[in-house]
Design a protein around this motif. Structure first.
Motif, short mmCIF file in Angstrom:
data_model
loop_
_atom_site.label_atom_id
_atom_site.label_comp_id
_atom_site.label_asym_id
_atom_site.label_seq_id
_atom_site.Cartn_x
_atom_site.Cartn_y
_atom_site.Cartn_z
N ASP A 136 47.63 41.14 58.33
CA ASP A 136 48.34 41.00 57.06
C ASP A 136 47.30 40.98 55.94
OD1 ASP A 136 50.96 40.87 58.04
OD2 ASP A 136 50.71 38.75 58.55
N VAL A 137 47.35 42.00 55.08
CA VAL A 137 46.41 42.14 53.98
C VAL A 137 47.17 41.85 52.69
CG1 VAL A 137 44.85 43.71 52.76
CG2 VAL A 137 45.09 43.88 55.25
N ALA A 138 46.62 40.98 51.83
CA ALA A 138 47.30 40.62 50.59
C ALA A 138 46.30 40.44 49.46
CB ALA A 138 48.11 39.33 50.77
N ILE A 139 46.77 40.65 48.24
CA ILE A 139 45.98 40.36 47.03
C ILE A 139 46.65 39.16 46.36
CG2 ILE A 139 47.24 42.06 45.62
CD1 ILE A 139 43.56 41.71 45.11
N TRP A 140 45.85 38.17 46.00
CA TRP A 140 46.34 36.93 45.41
C TRP A 140 45.62 36.65 44.10
CZ3 TRP A 140 50.36 34.46 47.64
CH2 TRP A 140 50.66 34.79 48.96
N VAL A 141 46.20 35.75 43.32
CA VAL A 141 45.59 35.29 42.07
C VAL A 141 45.28 33.82 42.23
CG1 VAL A 141 45.83 35.04 39.58
CG2 VAL A 141 46.96 36.92 40.75
N GLY A 142 44.04 33.44 41.89
CA GLY A 142 43.64 32.04 41.97
C GLY A 142 42.80 31.68 40.76
N THR A 143 42.28 30.49 40.79
CA THR A 143 41.45 30.02 39.68
C THR A 143 39.98 30.22 39.99
OG1 THR A 143 41.42 27.80 40.62
CG2 THR A 143 43.16 28.28 39.01
N CYS A 144 39.19 30.30 38.94
CA CYS A 144 37.74 30.33 39.07
C CYS A 144 37.27 28.88 39.11
CB CYS A 144 37.10 31.04 37.88
SG CYS A 144 37.69 32.72 37.61
N SER A 145 36.21 28.60 39.84
CA SER A 145 35.72 27.23 39.90
C SER A 145 35.17 26.82 38.52
CB SER A 145 34.64 27.08 40.97
OG SER A 145 33.56 27.94 40.68
N ASP A 146 35.44 25.60 38.13
CA ASP A 146 34.92 24.99 36.90
C ASP A 146 35.46 25.61 35.60
OD1 ASP A 146 33.39 23.28 38.49
OD2 ASP A 146 31.69 24.65 38.49
N TYR A 147 36.57 26.36 35.67
CA TYR A 147 37.16 26.91 34.46
C TYR A 147 38.65 26.63 34.46
CZ TYR A 147 32.84 29.40 33.62
OH TYR A 147 31.52 29.71 33.38
N PRO A 148 39.23 26.39 33.27
CA PRO A 148 40.68 26.16 33.21
C PRO A 148 41.46 27.41 33.61
CG PRO A 148 39.60 25.55 31.14
CD PRO A 148 38.59 26.24 31.98
N LYS A 149 42.64 27.17 34.14
CA LYS A 149 43.54 28.23 34.55
C LYS A 149 44.21 28.83 33.31
CE LYS A 149 47.69 28.94 37.29
NZ LYS A 149 48.70 28.31 38.13
N GLY A 150 44.36 30.16 33.31
CA GLY A 150 45.08 30.82 32.23
C GLY A 150 46.44 31.31 32.74
N ASP A 151 47.09 32.10 31.93
CA ASP A 151 48.36 32.70 32.29
C ASP A 151 48.06 34.11 32.81
OD1 ASP A 151 50.94 33.59 32.54
OD2 ASP A 151 51.35 33.64 30.38
#
Length: 169
Positions: A136-151
């Protein structure tokens, strides 16, 4: 018949047949040819994740993956989001994760708005060490370390696709 009226021996005919056979182009098995699969979605308002199941033929091969589509990040202040591939739910570790990031230093608070640019982008790489069988291959969106999450937005108003190719090592 031979010129002097004799027939060719079975051994000579077998040798002649083998010579002809060796001159034919070799057919290759399916495991020798690269295997490719594509999954695409068109004009989706937003694709949160895109997943595709792939049958990997050999354990000693690598998977080349490609995501192509619209990516967007917006925020009022500095923010960062990361798009990454997973294989059976885990990120690639052989040799490294397959990822891309978008970082914004700041939005536009003085205009009471945010930067909202949709970019056609790609995320691509090779992953080794995945066994043969269904993957199962997937593309996901996550946060970068040490930076606030955006939209973050993936796949807005355009074609988004994943291409998976099995390559020999």
């Amino acid at each position: 018949m031979h010129p002097q009226g004799r027939t060719a021996s079975p051994r000579l005919l077998l040798g002649f047949f083998l010579v002809l056979l060796l001159q034919l182009p070799a057919t290759s098995s399916a495991s020798e040819n690269p295997k490719v699969k594509q999954k695409a979605l068109i004009r989706q308002r937003e694709v949160v994740d895109l997943e595709c199941t792939f049958t990997k033929m050999r354990s000693n091969s690598a998977l080349r993956v490609l995501f192509s589509g619209s990516l967007r990040l917006k925020c009022r202040n500095a923010c960062c989001q990361r798009w990454y591939f997973t294989f059976n739910g885990a990120e690639c570790s052989g040799p490294l994760p397959i990822e891309a990031i978008i970082y914004l230093d700041q939005g536009s608070p003085e205009l009471n708005s945010t930067i909202n640019i949709h970019r056609t982008s790609s995320v691509e790489g090779l992953c080794e060490g995945i066994g043969a069988g269904l993957v199962d291959v997937a593309i996901w969106v996550g946060t970068c370390s040490d930076y606030p999450k955006g939209d973050a937005s993936t796949g807005w108003n355009s074609v988004s696709r994943i291409i998976i190719e099995e390559l020999p090592k």
